[in-house]
Structures are given as structure tokens and as C-alpha cells.
Design an enzyme around this catalytic site. Structure first.
Site, PDB file in Angstrom:
ATOM      1  N   CYS A 291     -19.450   1.377   7.816  1.00  0.00           N
ATOM      2  CA  CYS A 291     -18.671   0.764   8.882  1.00  0.00           C
ATOM      3  C   CYS A 291     -17.465   1.668   9.095  1.00  0.00           C
ATOM      4  O   CYS A 291     -16.612   1.783   8.215  1.00  0.00           O
ATOM      5  CB  CYS A 291     -18.240  -0.653   8.497  1.00  0.00           C
ATOM      6  SG  CYS A 291     -17.194  -1.471   9.723  1.00  0.00           S
TER       7      CYS A 291
ATOM      8  N   CYS B  59       0.836  -1.200   0.000  1.00  0.00           N
ATOM      9  CA  CYS B  59       0.000   0.000   0.000  1.00  0.00           C
ATOM     10  C   CYS B  59       0.873   1.253   0.000  1.00  0.00           C
ATOM     11  O   CYS B  59       1.829   1.358   0.770  1.00  0.00           O
ATOM     12  CB  CYS B  59      -0.907  -0.004   1.231  1.00  0.00           C
ATOM     13  SG  CYS B  59      -2.011   1.420   1.297  1.00  0.00           S
TER      14      CYS B  59
ATOM     15  N   CYS C 106       0.488   5.047   6.742  1.00  0.00           N
ATOM     16  CA  CYS C 106      -0.127   4.907   8.057  1.00  0.00           C
ATOM     17  C   CYS C 106       0.864   4.274   9.038  1.00  0.00           C
ATOM     18  O   CYS C 106       1.377   3.176   8.786  1.00  0.00           O
ATOM     19  CB  CYS C 106      -1.391   4.056   7.969  1.00  0.00           C
ATOM     20  SG  CYS C 106      -2.577   4.627   6.714  1.00  0.00           S
TER      21      CYS C 106
ATOM     22  N   CYS D  91       0.486   0.533  10.247  1.00  0.00           N
ATOM     23  CA  CYS D  91       0.118  -0.524   9.306  1.00  0.00           C
ATOM     24  C   CYS D  91       1.313  -1.280   8.719  1.00  0.00           C
ATOM     25  O   CYS D  91       2.167  -0.674   8.052  1.00  0.00           O
ATOM     26  CB  CYS D  91      -0.714   0.058   8.172  1.00  0.00           C
ATOM     27  SG  CYS D  91      -1.363  -1.218   7.062  1.00  0.00           S
TER      28      CYS D  91
ATOM     29  N   CYS E 169     -19.093  -7.023   3.506  1.00  0.00           N
ATOM     30  CA  CYS E 169     -18.425  -5.759   3.820  1.00  0.00           C
ATOM     31  C   CYS E 169     -17.091  -5.759   3.087  1.00  0.00           C
ATOM     32  O   CYS E 169     -16.420  -6.804   3.008  1.00  0.00           O
ATOM     33  CB  CYS E 169     -18.208  -5.630   5.331  1.00  0.00           C
ATOM     34  SG  CYS E 169     -17.340  -4.106   5.833  1.00  0.00           S
TER      35      CYS E 169
ATOM     36  N   ARG F 136     -17.957  -2.950  17.402  1.00  0.00           N
ATOM     37  CA  ARG F 136     -17.195  -4.142  17.036  1.00  0.00           C
ATOM     38  C   ARG F 136     -15.850  -4.181  17.768  1.00  0.00           C
ATOM     39  O   ARG F 136     -15.042  -3.258  17.656  1.00  0.00           O
ATOM     40  CB  ARG F 136     -16.963  -4.134  15.520  1.00  0.00           C
ATOM     41  CG  ARG F 136     -16.430  -5.429  14.953  1.00  0.00           C
ATOM     42  CD  ARG F 136     -16.262  -5.317  13.441  1.00  0.00           C
ATOM     43  NE  ARG F 136     -17.451  -4.841  12.772  1.00  0.00           N
ATOM     44  CZ  ARG F 136     -18.515  -5.586  12.511  1.00  0.00           C
ATOM     45  NH1 ARG F 136     -18.543  -6.839  12.880  1.00  0.00           N
ATOM     46  NH2 ARG F 136     -19.566  -5.079  11.888  1.00  0.00           N
TER      47      ARG F 136
ATOM     48  N   CYS G 113     -16.092 -10.004   5.672  1.00  0.00           N
ATOM     49  CA  CYS G 113     -15.476  -8.742   5.297  1.00  0.00           C
ATOM     50  C   CYS G 113     -14.223  -9.004   4.463  1.00  0.00           C
ATOM     51  O   CYS G 113     -13.438  -9.910   4.782  1.00  0.00           O
ATOM     52  CB  CYS G 113     -15.095  -7.956   6.542  1.00  0.00           C
ATOM     53  SG  CYS G 113     -16.460  -7.744   7.710  1.00  0.00           S
TER      54      CYS G 113
END
Length: 353
Positions: free
Chosen positions: A207, A72, A76, A79, A147, A279, A116
């Protein structure tokens, strides 16, 4: 507005003096006042709100599959999938549709009712959406809620996902606007809000949650909850993640969050977003069973369930089942399954098992 002064009262959202609103607005100070309540008072308040809207002894089981891992371009700080960090994670291509559907079948057999799918993209290209639409249709055909989390979306992309039958789109705010710049520099807070607006406009359930334990203050945690609770409407699903530190990411070595502070965050989310599915997400494997039970008491009514959560491990499905059994809790049927059962009864098709 009067703030909390004693243990028998809790903060309420600030009233609006203008025309009637769809929901009251929360101030950061209101949320901080909730956090500051004595622990027992806060949990009592959260459990009371929870029982008003949900069966307190049911939990929704969701499985999360990484359908495209690593590489990616975002930076972040938490991550391991970021190409900016050396975590030893290999970047993979998008999984084949049949592989994803096979994983969904296993998840359903293990009791999950929501499936998901996450892809490590900044934003998907239009050509990526065709196989993902096939995945969505295939998973829905199994009776599972769907999701996906694919990064930022344009309006037409959200519409394509809706047309494929997508139930929920996940796109977290991660943290408060004030702390955000210390965690991410490649995507703005407004970018996230724009994607959520596209999702909402397309008629897909939202979400959206965040991550705590990244070095933020309590007030900054309150700022995240304020952002979520003041969405109109607030998200239908709110994942609360406790930072999982991965070697090679900038947040490695961050002082861990006090466990009771995490429970407080669950409780505050429940109070401020009464009808949302709150969640219990990343970081659950690091929690002992007593702490997880406190999270359920605080209003968490959905967990990610199974062997893996994107690239970090998650408690084994069997261990989860045993914990719920010991707590006298049960898994919640998905909306699709409930609808099918209702049809069976009304149409005289119910079978004896």
C-alpha cells in the site's frame, strides 16, 4: 513516443526496446501529458480504464486507527505527530491489543472491510512486533483485511509481519524525488524504497501513495505518480492524500490545491495503475459531496471510512453511507468475506438472513 496532441488521444507508457517487460515504463512527460488533457477527456479515459477492471459502482470501506500516536522523531513537514513540530498533540504509548480489537469490531459493524493500524515510529523495535502480530491475528479472525503502517522495516521484520498474516503494509513515498527534500530531511527516498522492497520480498501486498497540495508543481505531482506506476509490480493499494493543514506544522498556510487538480491526480493514478485500489484518503472531510463524486468517477474505489483518520478528522460513517446510497454505490466485501461466502455456498452452509 508520440505525446498527446489532440483531445481524442492520451499518453501511453513508453515502450521498451529490450527483452519483454512485466509492465511498460512511464516517463514523467507521459504523466504530464495525461494531466494536461481536457478535464472531460481525462475523466472519460480514467472511467473507461476503471470499468475494464472493477465494478464502477462499488467502493471498498477501510478504517484507520492510530495505535501509537505522536512523538515521532521524523521531521515530515505535513505531520502533526512529528516531535519537531509544536502542534499540541500528546504522545501516547502503543494501545493494548484488546482495545485495538474492540475498535476493529466497531469498524466491522459499521461496514468496513479493511482495518488499518498506524503507529508513529521512525521504525519499530523488534519487541513492538509481538503485540502488533497479536492485533493482526485478531483482526483477521474477524474476517477483515489487515494493513499496518509502522515506519521503516528491516527484512526480518517484514517476514514476522507476514507470518502473522498481514495482508497489506502501508509506506508512502509522499512526493516526487525532486520535491522530497523540501518536505523531509530525516529519512531518504531510498530508505522508503528499501522498506517497500522488504515488504514485497516478504510476500505482503504493498500500500503506497502520496500527498498532494504541499506546494509541489504539477510536474512534481507527475513525478510521484511516475515513481508509483513504474514499481514492478505497482502497488496493489494507492492512497492519494490531499494535504490537511495542521497548525504548528511547517506547511500551515500553503496555498490549497485546486480541487480539479486533485481529481486529475486520482484519474492519472487510475490510468497508470489500472488494477490498483485507488484510495481517497486524507483531506476528504474538506471535500464537498460533489467533489467526492467526481473522485469516484475518476477511478477512486476505496475510502477511509469512519470518525477519524490518524489524528485528523474524517467524515462520519453515517454521512458516508448516505452519500454512497445517493450515488447508487455499494460497499465491496473483503476478500476474506467473499471467500467465506463462497465456502458457505459450496459447502451448503449458506444461511437465510
Amino acid at each position: 513516443m508520440t505525446q498527446v496532441q489532440s483531445t481524442d488521444k492520451a499518453a501511453q507508457p513508453a515502450a521498451q526496446s529490450s527483452a519483454p517487460q512485466t509492465q511498460a515504463r512511464w516517463r514523467v512527460a507521459d504523466i504530464v501529458a495525461l494531466y494536461d488533457l481536457p478535464f472531460n477527456d481525462l475523466l472519460f479515459r480514467a472511467q473507461d480504464v476503471h470499468r475494464e477492471h472493477f465494478d464502477a459502482n462499488t467502493v471498498q470501506l477501510s478504517t484507520l486507527l492510530s495505535i501509537k500516536t505522536g512523538g515521532c522523531p521524523e521531521d515530515c513537514a505535513y505531520c502533526p505527530q512529528s516531535s519537531h513540530h509544536d502542534t499540541g498533540l500528546k504522545a501516547d504509548k502503543l494501545m493494548a491489543v484488546d482495545e485495538v480489537l474492540k475498535a476493529a469490531e466497531i469498524a466491522k459493524a459499521n461496514g468496513a472491510t479493511r482495518f488499518c493500524m498506524g503507529a508513529a515510529w521512525r521504525n519499530p523495535k523488534d519487541q513492538h512486533l509481538e503485540p502488533i502480530a497479536d492485533m493482526i491475528r485478531g483482526v483477521k479472525a474477524m474476517g477483515l483485511e489487515t494493513c499496518v503502517t509502522l515506519g521503516m522495516l528491516e527484512a526480518h521484520q517484514a517476514t514476522r509481519l507476514r507470518d502473522a498474516g498481514l495482508d497489506y503494509y502501508n509506506h508512502n513515498l509522499d512526493t516526487s524525488p525532486e520535491f522530497y527534500g523540501q518536505i523531509i530531511s530525516t529519512r531518504t527516498y531510498q530508505d522508503r524504497l528499501d522498506t517497500l522492497e522488504h515488504v514485497r520480498d516478504a510476500g505482503i501486498n504493498v500500500c503506497c501513495g502520496g500527498i498532494v497540495g504541499m506546494g509541489e508543481t504539477r510536474r512534481e505531482r507527475a513525478g510521484l505518480i511516475t515513481q508509483l506506476a513504474n514499481m514492478e509490480p505497482y502497488p496493489e493499494s494507492v492512497p492519494i492524500n490531499n494535504l490537511v493543514q495542521v497548525e504548528g506544522t511547517p506547511l500551515t498556510g500553503t496555498a490549497p490545491l485546486d480541487p480539479f487538480e486533485f481529481v486529475r491526480t486520482i484519474a492519472v493514478a487510475r490510468i497508470t495503475m489500472p488494477k490498483a485500489m485507488v484510495r481517497l484518503s486524507a483531506g476528504r472531510e474538506q471535500m464537498d459531496e460533489a467533489l467526492q463524486a467526481l473522485c469516484f468517477l475518476a477511478g477512486a474505489n476505496s475510502i477511509f471510512y469512519g470518525d477519524q483518520l490518524l489524528t485528523t478528522s474524517n467524515p462520519q460513517a453515517e454521512a458516508d453511507r448516505k452519500l454512497l446510497e445517493r450515488l447508487g454505490m455499494r460497499a465491496e466485501a473483503s476478500q476474506q468475506m467473499q471467500a467465506a461466502e463462497t465456502c458457505d455456498v459450496k459447502c451448503g452452509h449458506a444461511q437465510v438472513q
